[in-house]
Design a protein around this motif. Structure first.
Motif, PDB file in Angstrom:
ATOM      1  N   ILE A  13       0.967  -1.314   0.212  1.00 36.98           N
ATOM      2  CA  ILE A  13      -0.381   0.144  -0.323  1.00 36.98           C
ATOM      3  C   ILE A  13       0.920   0.839  -0.014  1.00 36.98           C
ATOM      4  N   VAL A  14       0.368   2.782  -0.322  1.00 35.68           N
ATOM      5  CA  VAL A  14       0.693   3.397  -0.713  1.00 35.68           C
ATOM      6  C   VAL A  14      -0.229   4.528  -0.433  1.00 35.68           C
ATOM      7  N   ALA A  15      -0.159   6.184   0.298  1.00 35.29           N
ATOM      8  CA  ALA A  15      -1.440   6.786  -0.020  1.00 35.29           C
ATOM      9  C   ALA A  15      -1.734   6.725  -0.952  1.00 35.29           C
ATOM     10  N   THR A  16      -3.019   6.808  -1.184  1.00 35.35           N
ATOM     11  CA  THR A  16      -3.772   7.561  -1.736  1.00 35.35           C
ATOM     12  C   THR A  16      -3.551   8.623  -2.936  1.00 35.35           C
ATOM     13  N   ALA A  17      -2.151  10.040  -2.790  1.00 36.27           N
ATOM     14  CA  ALA A  17      -2.505  10.891  -3.496  1.00 36.27           C
ATOM     15  C   ALA A  17      -0.839  10.687  -3.302  1.00 36.27           C
ATOM     16  N   SER A  18      -0.050   9.175  -3.365  1.00 31.99           N
ATOM     17  CA  SER A  18       1.672   9.608  -3.967  1.00 31.99           C
ATOM     18  C   SER A  18       1.374   9.252  -5.902  1.00 31.99           C
ATOM     19  N   ARG A  19       2.319   9.039  -5.908  1.00 34.47           N
ATOM     20  CA  ARG A  19       2.799   9.271  -7.457  1.00 34.47           C
ATOM     21  C   ARG A  19       3.600   7.440  -7.835  1.00 34.47           C
ATOM     22  N   TYR A  20       3.440   6.787  -7.056  1.00 37.54           N
ATOM     23  CA  TYR A  20       3.623   5.844  -6.836  1.00 37.54           C
ATOM     24  C   TYR A  20       2.654   4.745  -7.232  1.00 37.54           C
ATOM     25  N   ARG A  21       3.010   3.916  -8.657  1.00 39.20           N
ATOM     26  CA  ARG A  21       1.917   3.470  -8.839  1.00 39.20           C
ATOM     27  C   ARG A  21       2.345   1.642  -9.345  1.00 39.20           C
ATOM     28  N   SER A  22       3.102   0.963  -8.611  1.00 43.05           N
ATOM     29  CA  SER A  22       3.977  -0.305  -8.245  1.00 43.05           C
ATOM     30  C   SER A  22       4.267  -0.320  -7.748  1.00 43.05           C
ATOM     31  N   LEU A  23       5.015  -1.795  -7.552  1.00 42.43           N
ATOM     32  CA  LEU A  23       6.437  -2.313  -6.608  1.00 42.43           C
ATOM     33  C   LEU A  23       7.580  -1.473  -7.357  1.00 42.43           C
ATOM     34  N   ALA A  24       7.492  -1.572  -8.624  1.00 38.50           N
ATOM     35  CA  ALA A  24       8.574  -1.458  -9.116  1.00 38.50           C
ATOM     36  C   ALA A  24       9.369   0.032  -9.173  1.00 38.50           C
ATOM     37  N   ASP A  25       7.739   1.546  -8.336  1.00 40.87           N
ATOM     38  CA  ASP A  25       8.173   2.467  -8.954  1.00 40.87           C
ATOM     39  C   ASP A  25       8.451   2.607  -7.070  1.00 40.87           C
ATOM     40  N   LEU A  26       9.065   1.846  -6.687  1.00 39.35           N
ATOM     41  CA  LEU A  26       9.621   2.199  -4.509  1.00 39.35           C
ATOM     42  C   LEU A  26      10.995   1.913  -4.606  1.00 39.35           C
ATOM     43  N   ARG A  27      11.963   1.622  -4.984  1.00 37.84           N
ATOM     44  CA  ARG A  27      13.558   2.312  -4.874  1.00 37.84           C
ATOM     45  C   ARG A  27      13.214   3.547  -4.201  1.00 37.84           C
ATOM     46  N   GLY A  28      14.239   3.642  -3.130  1.00 41.36           N
ATOM     47  CA  GLY A  28      14.696   5.329  -2.766  1.00 41.36           C
ATOM     48  C   GLY A  28      13.677   5.459  -1.772  1.00 41.36           C
ATOM     49  N   THR A  29      12.438   4.366  -1.350  1.00 43.83           N
ATOM     50  CA  THR A  29      11.828   4.776  -0.351  1.00 43.83           C
ATOM     51  C   THR A  29      11.084   4.664   0.322  1.00 43.83           C
ATOM     52  N   ARG A  30      10.498   5.402   2.030  1.00 48.04           N
ATOM     53  CA  ARG A  30      10.694   4.937   2.972  1.00 48.04           C
ATOM     54  C   ARG A  30      10.062   4.095   4.245  1.00 48.04           C
ATOM     55  N   TRP A  31      10.501   3.012   4.408  1.00 47.50           N
ATOM     56  CA  TRP A  31       9.059   1.417   3.713  1.00 47.50           C
ATOM     57  C   TRP A  31       8.548   1.255   5.701  1.00 47.50           C
ATOM     58  N   ALA A  32       7.851   0.689   5.767  1.00 45.59           N
ATOM     59  CA  ALA A  32       7.021   0.514   7.318  1.00 45.59           C
ATOM     60  C   ALA A  32       6.644  -1.643   7.365  1.00 45.59           C
ATOM     61  N   GLY A  81       1.863   9.047   5.717  1.00 44.42           N
ATOM     62  CA  GLY A  81       2.873   9.830   5.423  1.00 44.42           C
ATOM     63  C   GLY A  81       4.476   9.267   5.752  1.00 44.42           C
ATOM     64  N   ARG A  82       4.287   9.389   6.633  1.00 42.92           N
ATOM     65  CA  ARG A  82       5.430   9.037   8.041  1.00 42.92           C
ATOM     66  C   ARG A  82       6.620   8.112   6.903  1.00 42.92           C
ATOM     67  N   VAL A  83       5.946   7.244   6.411  1.00 40.20           N
ATOM     68  CA  VAL A  83       6.292   6.652   5.078  1.00 40.20           C
ATOM     69  C   VAL A  83       5.722   6.559   4.228  1.00 40.20           C
ATOM     70  N   ASP A  84       6.228   6.039   3.079  1.00 36.08           N
ATOM     71  CA  ASP A  84       5.813   5.948   1.772  1.00 36.08           C
ATOM     72  C   ASP A  84       4.829   4.692   1.673  1.00 36.08           C
ATOM     73  N   ALA A  85       5.393   3.569   2.206  1.00 33.67           N
ATOM     74  CA  ALA A  85       4.648   2.146   2.118  1.00 33.67           C
ATOM     75  C   ALA A  85       4.373   1.417   3.422  1.00 33.67           C
ATOM     76  N   ALA A  86       4.136   0.033   2.502  1.00 30.73           N
ATOM     77  CA  ALA A  86       4.394  -1.142   3.437  1.00 30.73           C
ATOM     78  C   ALA A  86       3.899  -2.577   2.946  1.00 30.73           C
TER      79      ALA A  86
END
Length: 285
Positions: A102-121, A167-172
């Motif tokens: 999951i990501v925030a609804t307003a996030s620019r990320y659209r797939s797992l491949a977009d998550l390099r360099g993100t904050r992960w929980a 918004g504390r992290v980008d994805a989980a």
């Protein structure tokens, strides 16, 4: 099996090591199983996986990774007897679940491949669905932990969802059963996060019973109670609320997929350097 007059005085100790969101089901099952044995239920929410290896509980609902590590080390006298099948077409009537990313609804990320360099929980480091399966996914890609800028321990899946939402992290990656319950029960979260992919399926967490505290006939009675509960109208609403269709028989061998994924993560060197020492603290407490 002891007579009901004798066993009514004894507790059936049942411990949950799983997510709070499904706790009402586990508490109900504690009473359901105890009733089948003529005992009184004693339900606790465990605060350490070590409890599962201390031979103080008759039944545990536990994460697969800690159970398998204890079992492979010969440190637990409990056996796998059953596991739930979740409701929904994606589960195909099998005892499996997914790790939904999951990501925030307003996030620019659209797939797992977009998550390099993100904050992960992640919920906690002994979780398969929130932690190990993500590291295994990285291993299959030939990546390492540096794929994420940071990896933050949330404590529970429910908190990881909220960390993404605010918004504390980008994805989980969230246990799909827990995520569906949480988004159903908290519509504001359903508006705040969205799925961008899934990892899995994996075999869902087991129900394990004590081989030393329970007689063979008692273990059989507990197993049969779980396997037949879907046909009990008195239990249907509780199962439905937890998104459970039924329980099916399982053995330790049913979790070979989890063993193989964990082995690949470890051999690839993807565990945090402190993971083994942290596990030793748990295992040797």
């Amino acid at each position: 099996m002891p007579s009901r007059a004798v066993t009514r005085k004894l507790p059936l100790r049942v411990a949950s090591h799983l997510a709070p969101g499904v706790e009402p089901l586990y508490a109900f099952l504690a009473g359901y199983m105890a009733d089948r044995l003529g005992r009184r239920p004693e339900f606790v929410v465990a605060d350490t996986y070590e409890r599962c290896a201390q031979d103080i509980d008759d039944v545990c609902f536990v994460c697969s990774i800690p159970y398998l590590l204890f079992a492979d080390a010969g440190r637990i006298d409990m056996e796998v007897v059953a596991a739930p099948c979740l409701r929904g077409e994606r589960y195909a009537g099998q005892p499996i679940y997914f790790s939904d990313v999951i990501v925030a609804t307003a996030s620019r990320y659209r797939s797992l491949a977009d998550l390099r360099g993100t904050r992960w929980a992640y919920n906690e480091p002994f979780s398969h669905s929130g932690y190990m399966t993500v590291l295994h996914h990285l291993a299959t890609l030939g990546e390492d932990r540096s794929y994420f800028a940071t990896m933050v321990e949330a404590g529970f899946h429910e908190e990881a969802i909220r960390m993404v939402a605010d918004g504390r992290v980008d994805a989980a990656a969230i246990d799909s059963q827990v995520l569906d319950i949480e988004l159903r029960d908290h519509p504001e979260l359903a508006q705040a996060v969205r799925r961008i992919g899934s990892i899995g399926p994996s075999t869902i967490q087991p129900v394990v019973v004590s081989c030393s505290r329970l007689a063979d006939a008692e273990r059989d009675a507990i197993t049969q109670a779980l396997l037949s509960i879907a046909d009990d109208p008195a239990a249907r609403s509780v199962l439905d609320a937890a998104l459970v269709e039924r329980f099916v028989p399982m053995t330790a061998g049913s979790y070979d997929d989890i063993r193989a994924m964990f082995a690949r993560v470890r051999s690839a060197g993807l565990l945090h350097p402190a993971w083994d020492s942290r596990w030793q603290l748990v295992a040797n407490t």
